[in-house]
Write a protein that holds these residues in place. Structure first.
Motif, mmCIF file in Angstrom:
data_model
loop_
_atom_site.group_PDB
_atom_site.id
_atom_site.type_symbol
_atom_site.label_atom_id
_atom_site.label_comp_id
_atom_site.label_asym_id
_atom_site.label_seq_id
_atom_site.Cartn_x
_atom_site.Cartn_y
_atom_site.Cartn_z
ATOM 1 N N TRP A 6 1.031 105.331 92.752
ATOM 2 C CA TRP A 6 0.490 105.549 91.403
ATOM 3 C C TRP A 6 0.491 107.019 91.009
ATOM 4 O O TRP A 6 0.437 107.354 89.834
ATOM 5 C CB TRP A 6 -0.900 104.947 91.270
ATOM 6 C CG TRP A 6 -1.940 105.522 92.183
ATOM 7 C CD1 TRP A 6 -2.222 105.117 93.450
ATOM 8 C CD2 TRP A 6 -2.835 106.599 91.912
ATOM 9 N NE1 TRP A 6 -3.232 105.874 93.972
ATOM 10 C CE2 TRP A 6 -3.631 106.785 93.049
ATOM 11 C CE3 TRP A 6 -3.044 107.419 90.802
ATOM 12 C CZ2 TRP A 6 -4.617 107.771 93.131
ATOM 13 C CZ3 TRP A 6 -4.029 108.399 90.879
ATOM 14 C CH2 TRP A 6 -4.794 108.561 92.026
ATOM 15 N N CYS A 7 0.553 107.921 91.980
ATOM 16 C CA CYS A 7 0.572 109.360 91.706
ATOM 17 C C CYS A 7 1.688 109.978 92.533
ATOM 18 O O CYS A 7 1.708 109.833 93.759
ATOM 19 C CB CYS A 7 -0.780 109.975 92.065
ATOM 20 S SG CYS A 7 -0.895 111.748 91.746
ATOM 21 N N ILE A 16 1.387 110.104 86.789
ATOM 22 C CA ILE A 16 0.325 109.187 87.195
ATOM 23 C C ILE A 16 0.434 107.900 86.387
ATOM 24 O O ILE A 16 0.431 107.927 85.154
ATOM 25 C CB ILE A 16 -1.061 109.839 86.972
ATOM 26 C CG1 ILE A 16 -1.152 111.163 87.735
ATOM 27 C CG2 ILE A 16 -2.178 108.890 87.391
ATOM 28 C CD1 ILE A 16 -2.335 112.020 87.369
ATOM 29 N N LYS A 94 -5.172 112.898 93.951
ATOM 30 C CA LYS A 94 -5.799 111.632 94.335
ATOM 31 C C LYS A 94 -7.261 111.842 94.711
ATOM 32 O O LYS A 94 -8.125 111.054 94.329
ATOM 33 C CB LYS A 94 -5.036 110.992 95.494
ATOM 34 C CG LYS A 94 -3.725 110.389 95.077
ATOM 35 C CD LYS A 94 -3.036 109.749 96.261
ATOM 36 C CE LYS A 94 -1.768 109.037 95.845
ATOM 37 N NZ LYS A 94 -1.135 108.345 96.977
#
Length: 108
Positions: A6-7, A16, A94
């Motif tokens: 996701w990142c 992101i 994160k």
């Protein structure tokens, strides 16, 4: 099947993947599901207010100016791609976006 993170690093910063839920009681990142960071936003999804709130939320959490955060994809969708022009690492981003989840489960 390999799940996409996701990142991740992208160009001059980070990209992101998020899924937004508007009209929440408070703005917060709540979980990572299927390679997407789930974020609840207090703002309503009208006249771009939720998008503005998302940019402000990401900017505040990562401690970067709002001018360095942009919506790359998903202007009118709940699924969005955010680009952040920053020198932060993926691990730093994160940790900043999901500190409570990190503490409970380890690295995300």
């Amino acid at each position: 099947m390999i799940e996409q993170d996701w990142c991740r690093l992208h160009g001059e910063g980070l990209r992101i993947a998020v899924q937004v839920t508007p009209n929440a009681s408070k703005s917060e990142a709540v979980d990572v599901v299927e390679g997407v960071l789930k974020i609840r936003l207090k703002a309503q999804p009208i006249e771009g207010k939720a998008n503005e709130a998302l940019i402000r939320f990401i900017s505040d959490q990562l401690d970067v100016p709002k001018s360095r955060v942009s919506l790359a994809r998903g202007l009118s969708s709940r699924q969005k791609i955010i680009e952040v022009n920053t020198t932060l690492t993926v691990a730093q981003a994160k940790a900043a976006l999901l500190p409570l989840l990190q503490a409970r489960t380890g690295p995300v």
